[in-house]
Design a protein around this motif. Structure first.
Motif, PDB file in Angstrom:
ATOM      1  N   ARG A 106     -19.361 -29.309  -8.994  1.00  0.00           N
ATOM      2  CA  ARG A 106     -18.627 -30.891  -9.880  1.00  0.00           C
ATOM      3  C   ARG A 106     -19.144 -30.433 -10.406  1.00  0.00           C
ATOM      4  O   ARG A 106     -17.994 -31.254 -11.544  1.00  0.00           O
ATOM      5  N   LEU A 109     -17.483 -28.526 -12.949  1.00  0.00           N
ATOM      6  CA  LEU A 109     -16.328 -27.978 -13.541  1.00  0.00           C
ATOM      7  C   LEU A 109     -15.352 -29.312 -14.452  1.00  0.00           C
ATOM      8  O   LEU A 109     -14.934 -28.884 -15.111  1.00  0.00           O
ATOM      9  N   LEU A 110     -16.304 -30.707 -14.432  1.00  0.00           N
ATOM     10  CA  LEU A 110     -16.528 -31.538 -15.372  1.00  0.00           C
ATOM     11  C   LEU A 110     -16.412 -31.269 -16.653  1.00  0.00           C
ATOM     12  O   LEU A 110     -16.134 -31.252 -17.308  1.00  0.00           O
ATOM     13  N   VAL A 112     -16.980 -28.432 -17.820  1.00  0.00           N
ATOM     14  CA  VAL A 112     -15.462 -27.664 -18.372  1.00  0.00           C
ATOM     15  C   VAL A 112     -13.851 -27.492 -19.093  1.00  0.00           C
ATOM     16  O   VAL A 112     -13.535 -27.792 -20.476  1.00  0.00           O
ATOM     17  N   ALA A 113     -14.275 -28.469 -18.133  1.00  0.00           N
ATOM     18  CA  ALA A 113     -13.062 -29.206 -18.162  1.00  0.00           C
ATOM     19  C   ALA A 113     -12.920 -30.281 -19.999  1.00  0.00           C
ATOM     20  O   ALA A 113     -11.825 -30.232 -20.571  1.00  0.00           O
ATOM     21  N   ALA A 114     -14.288 -30.725 -19.763  1.00  0.00           N
ATOM     22  CA  ALA A 114     -14.268 -31.483 -21.108  1.00  0.00           C
ATOM     23  C   ALA A 114     -14.122 -30.322 -21.979  1.00  0.00           C
ATOM     24  O   ALA A 114     -14.290 -30.983 -22.914  1.00  0.00           O
ATOM     25  N   LEU A 116     -13.031 -27.309 -23.020  1.00  0.00           N
ATOM     26  CA  LEU A 116     -11.429 -27.472 -23.058  1.00  0.00           C
ATOM     27  C   LEU A 116     -10.570 -28.451 -23.287  1.00  0.00           C
ATOM     28  O   LEU A 116      -9.932 -28.432 -24.327  1.00  0.00           O
ATOM     29  N   VAL A 117     -10.876 -29.780 -23.145  1.00  0.00           N
ATOM     30  CA  VAL A 117     -10.096 -30.598 -23.724  1.00  0.00           C
ATOM     31  C   VAL A 117     -10.367 -30.784 -25.231  1.00  0.00           C
ATOM     32  O   VAL A 117      -9.784 -31.966 -26.087  1.00  0.00           O
TER      33      VAL A 117
END
Length: 211
Positions: A106, A109-110, A112-114, A116-117
């Motif tokens: 988890r 996942l957080l 990688v998302a951060a 990309l954003v």
């Protein structure tokens, strides 16, 4: 492009290579090899290499990469302190060095998302308001490196997997901006990163067994 034209371009690029770029590259390789061995000296090499790259990237218009080097300078100091176990003296550091750790899925996942954003946001702003080259690619390698360098300082095992992606993209970025020696450095990094991951994973399992 014909083979002759490609060779001519490489010859011209080699002739224009900066002596400072060569020094930065050699120090960069030293940093990574020392990091694989979990040697505290890696942070001294990192600090010197980063100071040189800060100037080089500014000269070729990679604004985000230049800003990243300022962060790297701070992280070289932070990593040096953390790898000493947060100790203020060499004697205390030798008693409690920082162990290799790992993240649950988890957290990745957080992370990688951060990345990309943040990359999409800064890439858009750079494209609209500056003359930065390759703003989205530059942003991705910058934000990815910010997180992953912190992971190195905290001795998180998965940092090597993040570097595989970031360094691959960085090779394209540096080739586009004519930093051929730096691109070659990152190609060498890819090989060392694979070895580093295997070495740290082995050490991590030894820690778990002995613990």
């Amino acid at each position: 492009m014909t083979t002759d034209a490609w060779l001519a371009q490489l010859t011209a690029a080699a002739a224009s290579l900066s002596g400072w770029e060569l020094v930065a590259v050699l120090l960069g390789v030293a940093y990574l090899l020392l990091a694989v061995r979990e040697s505290l000296w890696c942070w001294y090499a990192a600090f010197a290499s980063t100071a040189i790259f800060l100037w080089l990237f500014w000269q070729v218009g990679l604004l985000m990469e230049s800003a990243l080097q300022v962060y790297y300078l701070a992280m070289a100091l932070y990593g040096w302190y953390q790898w000493r176990g947060g100790a203020s003296t060499p004697a205390a550091a030798s008693l409690q060095p920082l162990p290799i750790g790992t993240w649950p899925v988890r957290h990745h996942l957080l992370a990688v998302a951060a990345i990309l954003v943040a990359s999409a946001t800064s890439g858009f702003l750079l494209e609209r308001h500056t003359d930065a080259m390759l703003p989205y690619v530059d942003s991705f390698t910058t934000w990815g490196s910010i997180l992953t360098t912190w992971m190195v300082a905290r001795k998180l095992l998965e940092n090597w997997l993040y570097w595989l992606v970031i360094d691959s993209v960085s090779i394209y970025l540096y080739l586009e901006r004519g930093l051929f020696l730096t691109a070659a450095l990152f190609a060498v990094y890819l090989v060392i990163v694979v070895f580093g991951y295997r070495q740290w994973r082995k050490q991590y399992h030894l820690q778990c067994t002995s613990g």
